[in-house]
Structure formats: C-alpha cells, structure tokens
Design a protein around this motif. Structure first.
Motif, PDB file in Angstrom:
ATOM      1  N   ARG A 262       0.841  -1.201   0.000  1.00 39.62           N
ATOM      2  CA  ARG A 262       0.000   0.000   0.000  1.00 39.62           C
ATOM      3  C   ARG A 262       0.881   1.257   0.000  1.00 39.62           C
ATOM      4  N   ALA A 263       1.960   1.215   0.791  1.00 36.19           N
ATOM      5  CA  ALA A 263       2.892   2.343   0.825  1.00 36.19           C
ATOM      6  C   ALA A 263       3.605   2.509  -0.512  1.00 36.19           C
ATOM      7  N   ALA A 264       3.919   1.398  -1.188  1.00 34.13           N
ATOM      8  CA  ALA A 264       4.569   1.491  -2.493  1.00 34.13           C
ATOM      9  C   ALA A 264       3.657   2.175  -3.512  1.00 34.13           C
ATOM     10  N   GLY A 269       2.795   7.289  -6.519  1.00 34.98           N
ATOM     11  CA  GLY A 269       1.738   8.062  -7.161  1.00 34.98           C
ATOM     12  C   GLY A 269       0.671   7.208  -7.803  1.00 34.98           C
ATOM     13  N   LEU A 270       0.590   5.942  -7.431  1.00 35.09           N
ATOM     14  CA  LEU A 270      -0.393   5.026  -8.009  1.00 35.09           C
ATOM     15  C   LEU A 270      -1.494   4.658  -7.019  1.00 35.09           C
ATOM     16  N   ALA A 449       5.254   6.621 -13.360  1.00 32.34           N
ATOM     17  CA  ALA A 449       4.528   5.431 -12.922  1.00 32.34           C
ATOM     18  C   ALA A 449       3.184   5.305 -13.621  1.00 32.34           C
ATOM     19  N   ASN A 450       2.477   6.401 -13.792  1.00 34.91           N
ATOM     20  CA  ASN A 450       1.146   6.342 -14.393  1.00 34.91           C
ATOM     21  C   ASN A 450       1.192   6.065 -15.888  1.00 34.91           C
ATOM     22  N   ILE A 451       2.214   6.543 -16.593  1.00 27.36           N
ATOM     23  CA  ILE A 451       2.327   6.269 -18.026  1.00 27.36           C
ATOM     24  C   ILE A 451       2.424   4.768 -18.274  1.00 27.36           C
ATOM     25  N   ILE A 452       3.032   4.044 -17.337  1.00 30.83           N
ATOM     26  CA  ILE A 452       3.152   2.590 -17.490  1.00 30.83           C
ATOM     27  C   ILE A 452       1.942   1.869 -16.911  1.00 30.83           C
ATOM     28  N   ALA A 453       1.516   2.258 -15.717  1.00 31.18           N
ATOM     29  CA  ALA A 453       0.519   1.481 -14.987  1.00 31.18           C
ATOM     30  C   ALA A 453      -0.902   1.691 -15.506  1.00 31.18           C
ATOM     31  N   ARG A 496       6.564  -0.785  -6.786  1.00 31.00           N
ATOM     32  CA  ARG A 496       7.706  -1.027  -5.907  1.00 31.00           C
ATOM     33  C   ARG A 496       8.978  -0.402  -6.460  1.00 31.00           C
ATOM     34  N   THR A 497       9.169  -0.477  -7.775  1.00 31.91           N
ATOM     35  CA  THR A 497      10.392   0.052  -8.379  1.00 31.91           C
ATOM     36  C   THR A 497      10.436   1.567  -8.313  1.00 31.91           C
TER      37      THR A 497
END
Length: 731
Positions: A262-264, A269-270, A449-453, A496-497
């Motif tokens: 959850r912290a990751a 920003g996800l 992160a959002n561009i990938i996720a 995580r990354t």
C-alpha cells in the motif's frame, strides 16, 4: 442553477461607458459559469458547520436558507442584489444539510469497559493480511442492551470458522470507542465513525460461534455476500498481494493489501489505482459500451433499425451501476457514476458528455446527501483532480486538435502518450496539495509510474477481470484471473520500483487549515472561470502553497493517553514512549512535523545537550537553544528547580509534584485529549484537542475517572496500532 447567471446577465448600466463595456465583455466570456459557483458556496456552508467549536441551534441552517431564498424571490429579477442572496442561500443549504446529517446520526453507545459477549448479525467480512475482521450491525450485549451502532471486530488469527454477511454470530470481544485525534487539528477518527454509523473497534478474545442466519437480510446483505464470494474465488486463484489487489479492483475490498505494498502504491503516485473511482468505472463502461455496440453492429437488423449507440450507452451505464454496487458505493465511485450518468444523458441528447456543470451537479448532490464527506481526503482529491482535468482539457482542446492534424498513425500514437502524461500531470498536480495536507508528502515520479501502470490497468488488467466476473457463474474464471494476475504483478513491480527510486517522495511541512481553504478557493477560481479573470487566482494559490512556511508547528506534542511525549527541534524529533504507545500516533507526529524517525529520550548523557538534559528523574527539554524549557518528569525522585521551566510534562499523574508552572500529565490528557505546546519566550501556549474540537456530537466525553496504571517510561516499545489503538486510561 442558472439563477445567479440570470440575475447578473440581466443587469446593465443605463449609459454606455468603458467600465460597462468591460463588464459586458466579462459577462459574455463567462456566460454559464456563474451558476458553477453555487456548489462552491454549498460546500462552503457545509465546511463552516464542521469548523464550529460549539453545536449551533438545530433550526439555524434551515432558517438561514428560508430567509435568503425568500429575499432572492422578493427582489426584482433585474436586481444585482439577488446574486449575494443566491450565494448565501446555497451556503445555508450546505450548512443545513450538515446539521441534518448530524441530527439523524445516533449518539455513540456506552461500551463495556471489559471484554463482553456480543451477539449480532455480520454485515461485512474483510480479509486482512493476517486474519479477518467482521462488522456487526447493532450487536446486543449478552444479558444487556443492544448497541445502536455497528462495531468492527478483528477475529483471532487461529479462528478459521467460516462466516459470511448475514450470519448471526456470538463472540467474546474487547471493544473500545473510536480513538481521538493524534494531535489537536489532526484527522478526526471519531467524526468519521460518528457519521459512518460505527460505535467502536475491538478484537475477539475467544472463538466466534455461528448461531445461524439472521432473519434480517435484504438487498445490501445480498450484495455484500456477492462481494465476499467473488473475493473468495479470486483468492483461490491468486495469492498474496496480487490476489489482494485483484480483489480490490473487482470488489473494492482493500483490507487485504499488505501495508508495505500500500505504501509502495502511495509513494509511486499510483494510490488512485487502489481507490476505485473514475478511472475504473470509465474503463468498465468504455469496455461494455464498445463490446455491446460491436455485438449490435454485427446484427444486421439492429444496425439498420435500432439506435445502437444509445442502446450501448445505456448498457454501459447499467454495467457501471453494477460495478459501483460491487465495489462498495463509496465517495469516489459515487461521484464518478453521477458524472457518468450525466455524460450518458448528454450523449443521448447530443450534448457534450463531460463538463464542469456535470461536475458541479455531482458535487452538489454528494454534499447534500453525505455532507460529512467534504472533510475527507477522498472527496478533496477526487473533485480537485476532475476539476483540473475538465478545465485543463477545455483549454488544451484546440492545441491538441492541431497536434492531431489529419490523424496520421504516428501523430495518434504521440497524442495517446501525450494524453496519458497530461492526464497524470493535471490530476496529480491538482490533488497533490490535498495529499500533502493529509499525508505529509508529495511524489516526484507519479507521471512515470502512471504512463506505465494506467495503460496496463485499462488494456490488460480490467478487461481480464471483467471476463473473469462473467465466467464466475460457470466456475471457469481461473484462466482469466491468472491473466489478470500477470498484469497486476507488473503494476505492483512498477509501484515497488518507482517508490524505491532516489527521492521518490518528499516530506513537506503541514499546511494550516486556512491555507487549505485558500487552496480550494483558488483552484475553484482558476478552474471555473474561462477568461483571464482566472489569473487572479494564481497569486492566491501561490500564497496558499506557501502557507506551511508561515505557520509555526508546536514544539511539544502529548498523546491522548500520555504514553507519547515528543519534542520537535530544528534537527530531529525526540520522543518518550511508554509501553503500549500507539505507533500510528507517532507516525502521525512524524508526518505532521515532516521529520525522520523519532529518536528516544533516554536517561543519561545526550548528544544534543542544547535541547535535552536528563537526570535520573527528569529531563529538561528545549526546542531552541537557550529558549524556554519544559520539564519532563521520568521518575519518582526529587525534581530540580521548577521555577526555571515554563511547563511540566508527565506521562503519569503528577499533581503536587512541583508547584508553579503549568502541568500537562496523564490526568490532563485523559480529560482534554492530546496536547500541542509552543514554548514561546512570553510563556507557553497550550492547545488541547478538546479545546480545538469543542463540544460537538462526535467528541466523546472521558470515561469514569480511575487511577491510571503505571508504566516504565524509560523503555521505547511501540505497539503496531492494530485494531484498537490504546485510547483510554486503562487497557
């Protein structure tokens, strides 16, 4: 909602002038925008109610609304004076809705001070990373009265008895009321529980016994059973964090996600991917509309004779409503479904699907139905993000149209990537200040992160999840869930990354409440106006963002049970912790002060003698070198000269130990909750939680006075802050 714009548009000067020309140009540029301020004033009245320190008369809000509405009706339709009355009427309506919500909420029940046997109907079952938690709807104490509110009980880890919503159960549990804020002005868990119908939290001290099915079932129990059945199917195919995240995406049950993951998601920003909202319902409705329209188009008769686009939109809306029910009908999804309903209606009528009017109507509806949500981070981040997206793309639309050109595939791919980046930038930037206010940190790599996720979620995870839901009635969901799990694992790896990258997060000072209000007002100003008038909000926004630099945080915090006493210095935070101290409270303090991990105040020589000087029975604390001092009592022996300090602190009762200075001890905290203390040269400023919150229906009175137990304050163990953070004088 056009009463303000109509009143203003109808006003004009008798003689033309330069000022009149500017005024009419403004009216023309902002036509249709004035009505959008009504939800803002509605929310302002709502917020005013929660900002009060004393409960107002029950008739005040309704009387104010009736009076201002009557004045608006009596004034001439061409009078500019109608505008402030319209705004005041909206504010009074928001105030009245908050009052009514507080009036209709039942009071907190008197809970047993010891473990008691509870009998009640299970309303929800949540899988935790370790164990399970159940909610009992208005349970009855065996051989005692029924509680008028629900309680949440964490079951023992070795209790594996099957249970589902609607079961009538009996168990022995220790239940405590909702804990007070971690510090004056902190998040109010008691207010949350008051409006959500929760009366207490606890943990079972014995095995749960199932007595049968409750006679009271109904629609919501059936929905909850369905959610739990789907969660069980998912956990049978996907294990660990992957299964917990997949369960969240398809049912909205988030309790099973481990704290580290959850912290990751938060630090990368996800976190919005775990808060089921507009993105998810948009994906679901988009997939359903596309699939149903394709099926209808493949049927020749339907394609030639039926309005398949409208039919597909209605099917998608029905599917979105089902997804809202399945994921818990919480604030973000309700807001998103309300806007989806308006968008569908606009699509059927041939109007623009997404607009600020739809957002304003959704906000007004939610404020009137659940006014308490305006104080929550979910409401604030959700509406700020959507406001930025709608107004931002409204301004960017012509520029993006030029970039698209004739629709060359390369340009379309570039536009897709640019759209992802812009969406993340607009939504993330708009919601970041609210996240910083509530969580004390901002994320730097949220766009990456959002561009990938986000594409993975929209094109892989959610489609596979919907296929799994469709196959579950036939028991064939395993393959689709495995495919969904692969996508979830990739997103989890991204979270995580990215969260592990250098400087992924930055702790920021706490914004004062007035800064938050200015921030919300300036964002509304910039987002609502269309002309250059919006630029007037930029200085206010800048000032609001700089407000943490203008507010001096307290030098000392004392927890509501006095088990934690902390000193804030320019370099670090030092804390005395008694056994049983809540880690949640300490983490809230570290977040509030934007500091690193707190260091213990131990007996003996210190590395910071300019701030802390300890003897065997007391420590002298200074926030600044040569500044006023506080005396922290740590033992039973004689104390140094009390006249040399500004205030006495003790985690036990210390009445009569030292005369003269102000005293904050165990009894003070029991009576007044947490304390914030400023060591000023002219004398200490002391603010208690009870003074900060005042006398409101959700502020609990202290329990019966008893001598508190003693503990060794020289140790530093902290509990995990689990199901029941210690909040009473005795546990």
């Amino acid at each position: 909602m056009s009463l303000v714009s109509g009143a203003i548009a109808s006003v004009g000067p008798a003689k033309p002038s330069r000022l009149a020309g500017v005024w009419h140009a403004l009216l023309a540029a902002e036509r249709g925008r004035f009505a959008l301020w009504l939800p803002v004033f509605l929310g302002a009245g709502d917020a005013l109610y929660f900002a009060l320190r004393t409960e107002p008369p029950a008739w005040l809000g309704f009387a104010g609304f009736a009076a201002t509405l009557a004045a608006w009706l009596l004034l001439s339709a061409h009078s500019l004076a109608r505008v402030p009355f319209a705004c005041c009427a909206a504010a009074a309506m928001g105030f009245a809705s908050a009052q009514y919500a507080a009036i209709r909420a039942p009071p907190f029940p008197t809970l047993p001070t010891r473990a008691a046997v509870l009998i009640g109907t299970v309303r929800a079952v949540e899988a935790l990373p370790n164990g399970r938690r159940i909610s009992l709807a208005e349970p009855r104490i065996e051989d005692g009265p029924a509680l008028v509110r629900s309680v949440r009980i964490r079951l023992r880890n070795d209790d594996l008895a099957p249970v589902e919503s609607g079961d009538l159960v009996r168990l022995r549990a220790l239940v405590r009321p909702p804990p007070p804020p971690a510090y004056p002005g902190a998040w109010d868990l008691q207010r949350d529980a008051f409006f959500s119908g929760v009366g207490g939290y606890g943990y079972a001290v014995g095995a749960m016994e199932k007595l049968g099915q409750s006679a009271a079932g109904g629609f919501w129990i059936s929905i909850q059973r369905l959610r739990e059945a789907i969660a069980s199917r998912i956990s049978a195919s996907l294990e660990g964090s992957v299964g917990a995240i997949a369960t969240t995406l398809l049912t909205g049950l988030t309790a099973g996600i481990p704290a580290s993951d959850r912290a990751a998601f938060r630090d990368s920003g996800l976190a919005h991917l775990l808060a089921i909202a507009g993105l998810h319902i948009g994906i679901v409705m988009g997939l359903l509309m596309g699939f149903s329209r394709l099926l209808l188009a493949s049927w020749e008769y339907a394609a030639l004779h039926w309005p398949i686009k409208s039919i597909a939109a209605l099917i998608a809306l029905a599917g979105g409503g089902g997804y809202m029910l399945l994921t818990g009908v919480h604030v973000p999804i309700v807001r998103s479904f309300a806007m989806a309903t308006l968008a569908t209606a606009a699509l059927l009528a041939g109007r623009r699907a997404v607009s600020l009017r739809g957002l304003g109507l959704a906000a007004a509806t939610l404020i009137l139905l659940e006014p308490e949500q305006i104080t929550g981070v979910s409401f604030q981040m959700s509406f700020s993000a959507v406001l930025a997206l709608v107004s931002g793309y409204e301004w960017l639309r012509p520029h993006l149209a030029r970039l698209r050109g004739a629709g060359h595939p390369g340009r379309r791919a570039l536009l897709f990537l640019l759209g992802l980046a812009l969406t993340s930038l607009l939504a993330g930037t708009a919601s970041a200040p609210f996240a910083a206010y509530h969580f004390g940190q901002i994320q730097f790599y949220f766009i990456l992160a959002n561009i990938i996720a986000v594409p993975l979620t929209g094109m892989w995870i959610m489609p596979a999840g919907l296929v799994a839901l469709a196959l579950m009635p036939f028991g064939l969901e395993h393959g689709a869930l495995v495919v969904m799990g692969w996508g979830v694992a990739l997103v989890l790896w991204v979270a995580r990354t990215v969260s592990a990258l250098p400087a992924a997060t930055l702790r920021v000072p706490h914004m004062p409440l007035w800064g938050l209000l200015l921030l919300a007002l300036s964002m509304a100003w910039i987002g609502i106006w269309r002309s250059r008038l919006r630029l007037a909000g930029v200085p206010v926004l800048t000032f609001a963002l700089a407000s943490p630099l203008l507010a001096r945080p307290p030098d000392i915090l004392v927890s509501a049970d006095a088990r934690l006493i902390a000193l804030h210095t320019p370099t670090a935070v030092y804390v005395q912790a008694a056994p049983g101290a809540a880690r949640f409270t300490l983490e809230s303090w570290e977040q509030f002060w934007a500091s690193g991990p707190a260091r213990p105040i131990s007996i003996g020589p210190r590395e910071v003698p300019e701030h802390i000087a300890c003897s065997s029975d007391a420590c002298v604390l200074r926030a600044r070198t040569a500044g006023p001092a506080a005396l922290l009592i740590t033992g039973d022996g004689p104390l140094p000269d009390c006249a040399a300090v500004a205030i006495l602190l003790s985690s036990e009762r210390a009445r009569g130990r030292c005369r003269g200075p102000l005293l904050v001890d165990r009894l003070s905290a029991w009576r007044n909750g947490a304390y914030a203390i400023w060591l000023n040269p002219e004398g200490p400023r002391v603010l208690s939680d009870r003074r900060e919150r005042g006398a409101r229906p959700w502020v609990l009175e202290p329990a019966d006075e008893r001598a508190p137990t003693r503990w060794n304050v020289r140790s530093m163990p902290l509990n995990s802050g689990g199901a029941v953070p210690p909040a009473g004088p005795e546990l």
